[in-house]
Design a protein around this motif. Structure first.
Motif, PDB file in Angstrom:
ATOM      1  N   GLY A 154      -3.371  10.948  -1.110  1.00  0.00           N
ATOM      2  CA  GLY A 154      -3.503   9.903  -2.117  1.00  0.00           C
ATOM      3  C   GLY A 154      -3.270   8.543  -1.487  1.00  0.00           C
ATOM      4  O   GLY A 154      -2.483   8.425  -0.545  1.00  0.00           O
ATOM      5  N   HIS A 155      -3.965   7.532  -1.991  1.00  0.00           N
ATOM      6  CA  HIS A 155      -3.862   6.189  -1.407  1.00  0.00           C
ATOM      7  C   HIS A 155      -4.006   5.153  -2.515  1.00  0.00           C
ATOM      8  O   HIS A 155      -4.981   5.187  -3.266  1.00  0.00           O
ATOM      9  N   HIS A 156      -3.030   4.267  -2.636  1.00  0.00           N
ATOM     10  CA  HIS A 156      -3.056   3.244  -3.676  1.00  0.00           C
ATOM     11  C   HIS A 156      -2.718   1.891  -3.060  1.00  0.00           C
ATOM     12  O   HIS A 156      -1.831   1.786  -2.216  1.00  0.00           O
ATOM     13  N   PHE A 157      -3.408   0.855  -3.504  1.00  0.00           N
ATOM     14  CA  PHE A 157      -3.166  -0.502  -3.017  1.00  0.00           C
ATOM     15  C   PHE A 157      -2.833  -1.418  -4.191  1.00  0.00           C
ATOM     16  O   PHE A 157      -3.472  -1.352  -5.234  1.00  0.00           O
ATOM     17  N   HIS A 213      -0.446  -3.456  -7.155  1.00  0.00           N
ATOM     18  CA  HIS A 213       0.491  -3.097  -8.223  1.00  0.00           C
ATOM     19  C   HIS A 213       0.061  -1.784  -8.868  1.00  0.00           C
ATOM     20  O   HIS A 213      -1.069  -1.632  -9.304  1.00  0.00           O
ATOM     21  N   ILE A 214       0.973  -0.830  -8.894  1.00  0.00           N
ATOM     22  CA  ILE A 214       0.696   0.474  -9.499  1.00  0.00           C
ATOM     23  C   ILE A 214       1.879   0.894 -10.349  1.00  0.00           C
ATOM     24  O   ILE A 214       3.040   0.586 -10.026  1.00  0.00           O
ATOM     25  N   ASN A 215       1.616   1.552 -11.448  1.00  0.00           N
ATOM     26  CA  ASN A 215       2.676   2.037 -12.311  1.00  0.00           C
ATOM     27  C   ASN A 215       3.460   3.142 -11.608  1.00  0.00           C
ATOM     28  O   ASN A 215       2.871   4.044 -11.008  1.00  0.00           O
ATOM     29  N   GLU A 216       4.767   3.069 -11.694  1.00  0.00           N
ATOM     30  CA  GLU A 216       5.622   4.055 -11.030  1.00  0.00           C
ATOM     31  C   GLU A 216       5.318   5.473 -11.484  1.00  0.00           C
ATOM     32  O   GLU A 216       5.392   6.427 -10.691  1.00  0.00           O
ATOM     33  N   VAL A 268       2.536   6.821 -12.171  1.00  0.00           N
ATOM     34  CA  VAL A 268       1.359   7.367 -11.498  1.00  0.00           C
ATOM     35  C   VAL A 268       1.776   8.052 -10.200  1.00  0.00           C
ATOM     36  O   VAL A 268       1.373   9.187  -9.910  1.00  0.00           O
ATOM     37  N   LEU A 269       2.609   7.369  -9.410  1.00  0.00           N
ATOM     38  CA  LEU A 269       3.079   7.955  -8.155  1.00  0.00           C
ATOM     39  C   LEU A 269       4.015   9.127  -8.408  1.00  0.00           C
ATOM     40  O   LEU A 269       3.952  10.146  -7.705  1.00  0.00           O
ATOM     41  N   SER A 323       0.848  -1.188   0.000  1.00  0.00           N
ATOM     42  CA  SER A 323       0.000   0.000   0.000  1.00  0.00           C
ATOM     43  C   SER A 323       0.885   1.239   0.000  1.00  0.00           C
ATOM     44  O   SER A 323       1.942   1.247   0.631  1.00  0.00           O
ATOM     45  N   LYS A 382       1.992  12.147  -9.366  1.00  0.00           N
ATOM     46  CA  LYS A 382       1.256  12.653  -8.199  1.00  0.00           C
ATOM     47  C   LYS A 382       2.190  13.479  -7.303  1.00  0.00           C
ATOM     48  O   LYS A 382       1.820  14.573  -6.862  1.00  0.00           O
TER      49      LYS A 382
END
Length: 205
Positions: free
Chosen positions: A185-188, A190-193, A195-196, A173, A199
């Motif tokens: 912002g909050h992501h759980f 697998h997320i693309n780098e 995107v972070l 997370s 942000k």
């Protein structure tokens, strides 16, 4: 705006400096996905943003407590020692028994306590307030939900506070928050780098 509740037991590596923009990476040492997807991303972001963004890795435990503990976090940070399912993944796929990437960001272990230590009116209220529709519920409904929450956590032998008080879905997370601990912002999962990265760049502007 909801708050991020950071309740760490011990800062094991580095120093967490609270900035206008911060990111917490919550992971488990017995979580292959955290190592495949999460750690490389946070390492890269740390290299790019550490002068302006506060970074904190929080090793937590909501299962497999024999693997997800502070001792194994220290071994990981010291020499890359892998355990459990994470070790099996890297051994099976790459013939490795140690993690090939050095963890460079500050890292801490979550505060893990017994249910007796954890359950009190303030913590139960924090959890019930996070659950959807609570703001529009009656006091009686909130109280009933609080009793359900208390009963649920009473049956758990150990509870990780940062993970539980923020009602995280799992690991990895990523929580972005400001210097008042308000969540930005909050992501759980697998997320693309990118995107972070985008942000963080947007918030820094």
């Amino acid at each position: 705006m909801s708050k991020f509740h950071l309740n760490i037991q011990e800062l094991v590596q580095g120093e967490f400096v609270l900035n206008k923009v911060n990111i917490a990476f919550v992971f488990q040492v017995n979580c292959p996905g955290c190592f495949i997807y999460g750690i490389p991303i946070i390492n890269n972001l740390y290299k790019s943003f550490s002068k302006n963004v506060g970074f904190i890795g929080v090793a937590t435990a909501f299962e497999d407590f024999e693997y997800n503990n502070e001792a194994n976090l220290k071994l990981l940070l010291h020499d890359g020692t892998l355990v459990g399912a994470t070790k099996n993944y890297y051994n099976t796929n790459y013939g490795l028994s140690v993690y090939p990437e050095k963890i460079i960001f500050p890292a801490a272990f979550d505060t893990v306590v017994s249910s007796e230590q954890f359950i009190n009116s303030n913590k139960i209220a924090l959890i019930t307030d996070i659950i959807k529709n609570i703001p529009n519920s009656s006091e009686q409904e909130k109280e009933a939900l609080g009793e359900k929450v208390k009963a649920y956590y009473s049956g758990m032998p150990l509870i990780a506070e940062t993970f539980t008080l923020n009602q995280l879905q799992g690991t990895p997370s990523f929580i972005i928050f400001d210097d008042h601990y308000s969540i930005l912002g909050h992501h759980f999962g697998h997320i693309n780098e990118e995107v972070l990265k985008n942000k963080l760049e947007h918030l820094l502007k």
